[in-house]
Design an enzyme around this catalytic site. Structure first.
Site, PDB file in Angstrom:
ATOM      1  N   ASN A   1       0.759  -1.007   0.000  1.00  0.00           N
ATOM      2  CA  ASN A   1      -0.120  -0.051  -0.029  1.00  0.00           C
ATOM      3  C   ASN A   1       1.114   1.155   0.103  1.00  0.00           C
ATOM      4  O   ASN A   1       1.617   1.554   0.997  1.00  0.00           O
ATOM      5  CB  ASN A   1      -0.905   0.014   1.239  1.00  0.00           C
ATOM      6  CG  ASN A   1      -1.803   1.350   1.158  1.00  0.00           C
ATOM      7  OD1 ASN A   1      -2.142   2.140   0.410  1.00  0.00           O
ATOM      8  ND2 ASN A   1      -2.591   1.324   2.692  1.00  0.00           N
TER       9      ASN A   1
ATOM     10  N   LYS B   1      -0.119   4.237  -0.232  1.00  0.00           N
ATOM     11  CA  LYS B   1      -0.779   5.447   0.081  1.00  0.00           C
ATOM     12  C   LYS B   1      -0.695   6.653  -0.614  1.00  0.00           C
ATOM     13  O   LYS B   1      -0.608   6.395  -1.934  1.00  0.00           O
ATOM     14  CB  LYS B   1      -0.108   5.627   1.762  1.00  0.00           C
ATOM     15  CG  LYS B   1      -0.447   4.371   2.741  1.00  0.00           C
ATOM     16  CD  LYS B   1      -0.161   4.629   3.976  1.00  0.00           C
ATOM     17  CE  LYS B   1      -0.283   3.395   4.750  1.00  0.00           C
ATOM     18  NZ  LYS B   1      -0.177   3.555   6.187  1.00  0.00           N
TER      19      LYS B   1
ATOM     20  N   HIS C   1      -9.554   1.023   4.886  1.00  0.00           N
ATOM     21  CA  HIS C   1      -8.173   1.294   5.797  1.00  0.00           C
ATOM     22  C   HIS C   1      -8.396   2.053   6.910  1.00  0.00           C
ATOM     23  O   HIS C   1      -9.513   2.954   6.775  1.00  0.00           O
ATOM     24  CB  HIS C   1      -7.380   1.739   4.960  1.00  0.00           C
ATOM     25  CG  HIS C   1      -5.699   1.833   5.359  1.00  0.00           C
ATOM     26  ND1 HIS C   1      -5.460   2.724   6.262  1.00  0.00           N
ATOM     27  CD2 HIS C   1      -4.739   0.910   5.397  1.00  0.00           C
ATOM     28  CE1 HIS C   1      -4.019   2.402   6.667  1.00  0.00           C
ATOM     29  NE2 HIS C   1      -3.682   1.357   6.127  1.00  0.00           N
TER      30      HIS C   1
ATOM     31  N   GLU D   1      -7.141   4.600   8.173  1.00  0.00           N
ATOM     32  CA  GLU D   1      -6.625   6.257   7.527  1.00  0.00           C
ATOM     33  C   GLU D   1      -7.963   6.604   6.847  1.00  0.00           C
ATOM     34  O   GLU D   1      -8.267   7.614   6.941  1.00  0.00           O
ATOM     35  CB  GLU D   1      -5.451   6.143   6.763  1.00  0.00           C
ATOM     36  CG  GLU D   1      -4.216   5.883   7.550  1.00  0.00           C
ATOM     37  CD  GLU D   1      -3.033   5.428   6.724  1.00  0.00           C
ATOM     38  OE1 GLU D   1      -1.943   5.254   7.306  1.00  0.00           O
ATOM     39  OE2 GLU D   1      -3.005   5.552   5.545  1.00  0.00           O
TER      40      GLU D   1
ATOM     41  N   SER E   1       3.115  -2.484  10.601  1.00  0.00           N
ATOM     42  CA  SER E   1       4.725  -2.230  10.682  1.00  0.00           C
ATOM     43  C   SER E   1       5.539  -3.633  10.329  1.00  0.00           C
ATOM     44  O   SER E   1       6.157  -4.092  11.148  1.00  0.00           O
ATOM     45  CB  SER E   1       5.031  -1.913  12.238  1.00  0.00           C
ATOM     46  OG  SER E   1       4.864  -0.501  12.640  1.00  0.00           O
TER      47      SER E   1
ATOM     48  N   GLY F   1       2.610   1.956  11.071  1.00  0.00           N
ATOM     49  CA  GLY F   1       3.489   2.939  10.898  1.00  0.00           C
ATOM     50  C   GLY F   1       4.229   3.597  12.156  1.00  0.00           C
ATOM     51  O   GLY F   1       5.029   4.683  12.287  1.00  0.00           O
TER      52      GLY F   1
ATOM     53  N   GLU G   1      -5.253  -5.035  10.722  1.00  0.00           N
ATOM     54  CA  GLU G   1      -4.424  -3.749  10.978  1.00  0.00           C
ATOM     55  C   GLU G   1      -4.668  -3.372  12.524  1.00  0.00           C
ATOM     56  O   GLU G   1      -5.595  -2.517  12.318  1.00  0.00           O
ATOM     57  CB  GLU G   1      -4.409  -2.918   9.648  1.00  0.00           C
ATOM     58  CG  GLU G   1      -3.778  -3.237   8.535  1.00  0.00           C
ATOM     59  CD  GLU G   1      -3.476  -2.144   7.474  1.00  0.00           C
ATOM     60  OE1 GLU G   1      -2.482  -2.338   6.865  1.00  0.00           O
ATOM     61  OE2 GLU G   1      -4.386  -1.373   7.427  1.00  0.00           O
TER      62      GLU G   1
END
Length: 264
Positions: free
Chosen positions: A16, A18, A103, A105, A218, A179, A173
């Protein structure tokens, strides 16, 4: 570590990107494709979920290497007055075969709820795309002991009833691990992936065994082998490390050493 058994489930490693990537970064796509074509991820399916602006240019590069392409979001409608949006049909036309939906985000930054994710997954199916639907808890939810109920609710609300192992992939996730360099314990990951498979089977009877469940959060070359060796982990959704061909293929290359792959 024992070789994880995945009868009938071909491992999937999806990158991904992003909101990263200009045309000059296509060199990384070229490197990934060259290594994949040379057998750098034997046994695993490789997919790159790129910004929509790069899909058309990346499609001919990936086609000859057996590397799939994916989008990172789509509207639920095939077309219409939705300025700034992109439809699943547009992604398909640009060369995509997958799309990431739900996702964290997007759920947080764009206020996408489970119903919206489910509608977009239906749109992806309509266009012939496979949907990678993301679920996961925040740190506060985990510390409150609510990780399982949160993920169960997301699964029930986000997965279309028409989903099959051929049309849907689930990505777990933990939001607090994305991250940050933090990861849950291997025991926690195994427990959550087992729980997800059980919930899929409850929601879609008979489908749980064949559904691929990815781990994201991560994932790096240094921890990929132990993460991918966890029971019920069928691959990875890779964020930052997917921007580097060396790092991404270092993760995908885990499957050169252990893999019991069947058809996707």
């Amino acid at each position: 570590m024992d070789r994880p058994l995945r009868p009938g489930r071909r491992p999937l490693v999806a990158g991904n990107w992003k909101m990263h990537g200009l045309r000059k970064e296509l060199v990384e796509v070229e490197k990934i494709c060259a290594e994949a074509a040379a057998g750098g991820a034997d046994g695993a399916e490789i997919v790159l979920c790129l910004p929509a602006t790069l899909l058309g240019a990346a499609a001919p590069i990936c086609a000859g290497a057996g590397v799939g392409l994916g989008g990172q979001h789509c509207h639920n409608e095939p077309s219409g007055p939705f300025t700034g949006d992109i439809s699943a049909e547009m992604l398909k036309d640009a060369g995509a075969s997958y799309v990431i939906l739900g996702h964290s985000e997007r759920r947080t930054g764009h206020h996408e709820g489970d119903e919206s994710v489910r509608d977009k997954a239906n749109g992806a199916f309509r266009a012939g795309l496979r949907a990678i639907v993301c679920v996961g808890e925040t740190r506060a939810e985990r510390e409150a002991g609510d990780a399982l109920p949160v993920v169960a609710s997301q699964l029930a609300g986000s997965i279309p009833i028409t989903s099959t192992p051929e049309s849907l992939v689930i990505a777990y996730e933990p939001v607090w691990a994305i991250g940050t360099g933090l990861t849950p314990t291997l025991s926690d990951i195994a427990g959550m992936h087992r729980f997800i498979r059980e919930r899929i089977d409850a929601h879609l009877p008979g489908m749980g065994h064949g559904m691929r469940i990815l781990y994201g959060g991560s994932v790096k070359p240094g921890n990929a082998a132990e993460l991918m060796g966890v029971s019920n982990v069928d691959g990875a959704l890779v964020g930052g490390a997917s921007l580097s061909a060396r790092d991404f293929m270092g993760i995908a290359g885990v499957y050169r050493h252990f893999c019991d792959a069947g058809p996707a």
